[in-house]
Design a protein around this motif. Structure first.
Motif, PDB file in Angstrom:
ATOM      1  N   THR A 231     -14.007   1.777  24.045  1.00 56.61           N
ATOM      2  CA  THR A 231     -14.814   0.659  24.799  1.00 56.61           C
ATOM      3  C   THR A 231     -14.004  -0.157  25.346  1.00 56.61           C
ATOM      4  O   THR A 231     -12.623  -0.259  24.908  1.00 56.61           O
ATOM      5  N   GLU A 236     -18.866  -4.545  25.837  1.00 52.79           N
ATOM      6  CA  GLU A 236     -19.187  -3.161  25.753  1.00 52.79           C
ATOM      7  C   GLU A 236     -19.158  -2.605  24.272  1.00 52.79           C
ATOM      8  O   GLU A 236     -19.915  -1.772  23.901  1.00 52.79           O
ATOM      9  N   ASN A 239     -22.260  -3.456  22.629  1.00 60.06           N
ATOM     10  CA  ASN A 239     -23.507  -2.827  23.253  1.00 60.06           C
ATOM     11  C   ASN A 239     -23.418  -1.267  22.679  1.00 60.06           C
ATOM     12  O   ASN A 239     -24.493  -0.804  22.355  1.00 60.06           O
ATOM     13  N   ARG A 240     -22.257  -0.725  22.831  1.00 51.30           N
ATOM     14  CA  ARG A 240     -22.059   0.734  22.262  1.00 51.30           C
ATOM     15  C   ARG A 240     -22.400   0.807  20.691  1.00 51.30           C
ATOM     16  O   ARG A 240     -23.103   1.992  20.560  1.00 51.30           O
ATOM     17  N   MET A 242     -24.885  -0.872  19.383  1.00 44.74           N
ATOM     18  CA  MET A 242     -26.214  -0.753  19.447  1.00 44.74           C
ATOM     19  C   MET A 242     -26.760   0.517  19.859  1.00 44.74           C
ATOM     20  O   MET A 242     -27.697   1.022  19.246  1.00 44.74           O
ATOM     21  N   GLU A 243     -26.019   1.295  20.867  1.00 47.91           N
ATOM     22  CA  GLU A 243     -26.531   2.343  21.578  1.00 47.91           C
ATOM     23  C   GLU A 243     -26.498   3.701  20.667  1.00 47.91           C
ATOM     24  O   GLU A 243     -27.202   4.736  20.928  1.00 47.91           O
ATOM     25  N   GLN A 250     -32.335  -1.238  15.494  1.00 50.29           N
ATOM     26  CA  GLN A 250     -31.407  -2.255  16.141  1.00 50.29           C
ATOM     27  C   GLN A 250     -31.333  -3.464  15.492  1.00 50.29           C
ATOM     28  O   GLN A 250     -30.325  -4.340  15.618  1.00 50.29           O
ATOM     29  N   ARG A 254     -28.173  -5.188  14.038  1.00 50.23           N
ATOM     30  CA  ARG A 254     -27.759  -6.515  14.458  1.00 50.23           C
ATOM     31  C   ARG A 254     -27.204  -7.439  13.172  1.00 50.23           C
ATOM     32  O   ARG A 254     -26.335  -8.130  12.923  1.00 50.23           O
ATOM     33  N   SER A 300     -28.139 -12.050  24.405  1.00 50.91           N
ATOM     34  CA  SER A 300     -27.619 -11.069  25.411  1.00 50.91           C
ATOM     35  C   SER A 300     -25.876 -11.128  25.101  1.00 50.91           C
ATOM     36  O   SER A 300     -25.214 -12.160  25.079  1.00 50.91           O
ATOM     37  N   PHE A 301     -25.394  -9.971  24.837  1.00 49.50           N
ATOM     38  CA  PHE A 301     -23.802  -9.810  24.618  1.00 49.50           C
ATOM     39  C   PHE A 301     -22.918 -10.481  25.513  1.00 49.50           C
ATOM     40  O   PHE A 301     -21.778 -10.988  25.462  1.00 49.50           O
ATOM     41  N   LYS A 302     -23.465 -10.278  26.729  1.00 53.61           N
ATOM     42  CA  LYS A 302     -22.564 -10.487  28.133  1.00 53.61           C
ATOM     43  C   LYS A 302     -22.389 -12.103  27.998  1.00 53.61           C
ATOM     44  O   LYS A 302     -21.196 -12.477  28.540  1.00 53.61           O
TER      45      LYS A 302
END
Length: 358
Positions: A231, A236, A239-240, A242-243, A250, A254, A300-302
């Motif tokens: 990543t 990212e 997020n990865r 979690m995916e 999830q 977390r 939100s991770f962003k």
């Protein structure tokens, strides 16, 4: 020309990779660019199969013939280790070798942030090295393991596919396990590792949900776990992770991740100014209470990028743009390279012009 001769020449030219491809002479990657050995004749299929047989055993040859894929490694005694991948390319055999030096560079020699050396003192938790292929993740991991091995009387288990850097026993002891040779899978080796009295576990790559889940559980139960992901940055990476899991899983993941995450270091390799070689630029996230709460609460991770940029002085975090600005200020990279690799070229340009961008 033998494979050993090609390997020696690659080492002398400071190549990072060797490409063996039909209708071409051997090709080296030097400072990021591919360079053909034009003094050698083009290779045909049988040449390539013969070169491969010189560095893999009969079992691996049979495996390649059956699966049309092969990952293994080879030690050129006293010179270097090579990670080998063989595959088929439009019906022709194709081989790529990654050169792995025998001498493991230190974290200081690699020019990595001091935060990573601090992470080597941790007793438990999860540390992730991320970045695209060829960004130096394995080298950084090896430098961290070497630092731990030299300074702590601990048991380190490495699980890799294939085995890359070799560590000798120093203050600590190191158990190397290669997937396909010493164990059947990452998941099997990781489960087995927990019964082998480990202190530190290195997992070559987080490949599936089972490996991620076992790694998180290992970190929860008092082990220091180090691994990699393909990543590009911390956001990212989160997020990865979690995916890998179904939505209903999830929330629990977390909470586990929030409790064990210690650091995410994302790397990119950049050309240095004046053709002096290449340098690594790192984004560093440290698992502070603020970060852990952020992950646990499902935000939100962003929005984590803002926390990274604001935490540089106190916690040693830094965003890619901050790292690029430092390298540009020191004259290590050009402004063009910095802007090309920036997360936000606009913000970095303002920072270069002296504007107060954190």
């Amino acid at each position: 020309m033998t494979m050993h001769q090609i390997m020696y020449k690659a080492v002398s030219r400071r190549a990072s990779d060797i490409h063996i491809k039909v209708h071409n002479p051997p090709i080296f990657r030097v400072d990021g660019a591919l360079i053909r050995m034009d003094e050698e004749p083009p290779l045909v299929d049988e040449d390539i199969r013969g070169l491969l047989r010189q560095v893999v055993d009969d079992r691996d040859v049979a495996k390649f013939e059956k699966l049309l894929e092969l990952d293994t490694s080879y030690m050129l005694e006293g010179v270097a280790r090579f990670r080998i991948n063989a595959c088929m390319d439009d019906g022709h055999p194709r081989v790529v070798l990654r050169l792995i030096p025998l001498k493991i560079p230190s974290l200081d020699e690699l020019g990595l942030p001091p935060t990573l050396k601090n992470m080597c003192r941790l007793k438990n938790g999860l540390i992730l090295l991320t970045g695209p292929t060829g960004s130096g993740k394995s080298t950084t991991l090896a430098a961290m393991i070497d630092e731990i091995n030299a300074t702590r009387p601990d048991h380190i288990i490495t699980i890799e596919d294939p085995l890359e850097f070799m560590h000798t026993d120093r203050m600590g002891i190191v158990t190397h396990r290669e997937v396909g040779h010493d164990t059947l899978s990452f998941a099997n080796a990781l489960r087995g590792a927990l019964r082998q009295d480990p202190d530190i576990i290195l997992i070559g790559e987080m490949r599936d949900a089972e490996t991620v889940k076992t790694a998180l559980s290992s970190a929860e139960t008092g082990h220091l776990v180090l691994s990699t992901l393909h990543t590009v940055d911390a956001v990212e990476t989160l997020n990865r992770l979690m995916e890998f899991f179904e939505p209903h899983q999830q929330t629990q993941i977390r909470k586990q991740l929030a409790s064990v995450l210690r650091c995410i270091c994302s790397q990119r390799i950049l050309p240095m100014a004046k053709d002096q070689g290449r340098i690594v630029a790192c984004e560093v996230l440290v698992g502070t209470r603020t970060i852990r709460d952020f992950i646990d609460q499902g935000k939100s991770f962003k929005d984590i990028l803002g926390i990274i940029e604001e935490s540089r002085d106190q916690w040693g975090m830094q965003s890619f743009d901050q790292a690029l600005h430092i390298l540009w200020t020191k004259g290590v990279i050009t402004a063009e390279v910095a802007l090309q690799n920036a997360t936000s070229a606009k913000d970095l340009r303002l920072r270069m012009q002296g504007m107060n961008i954190k």
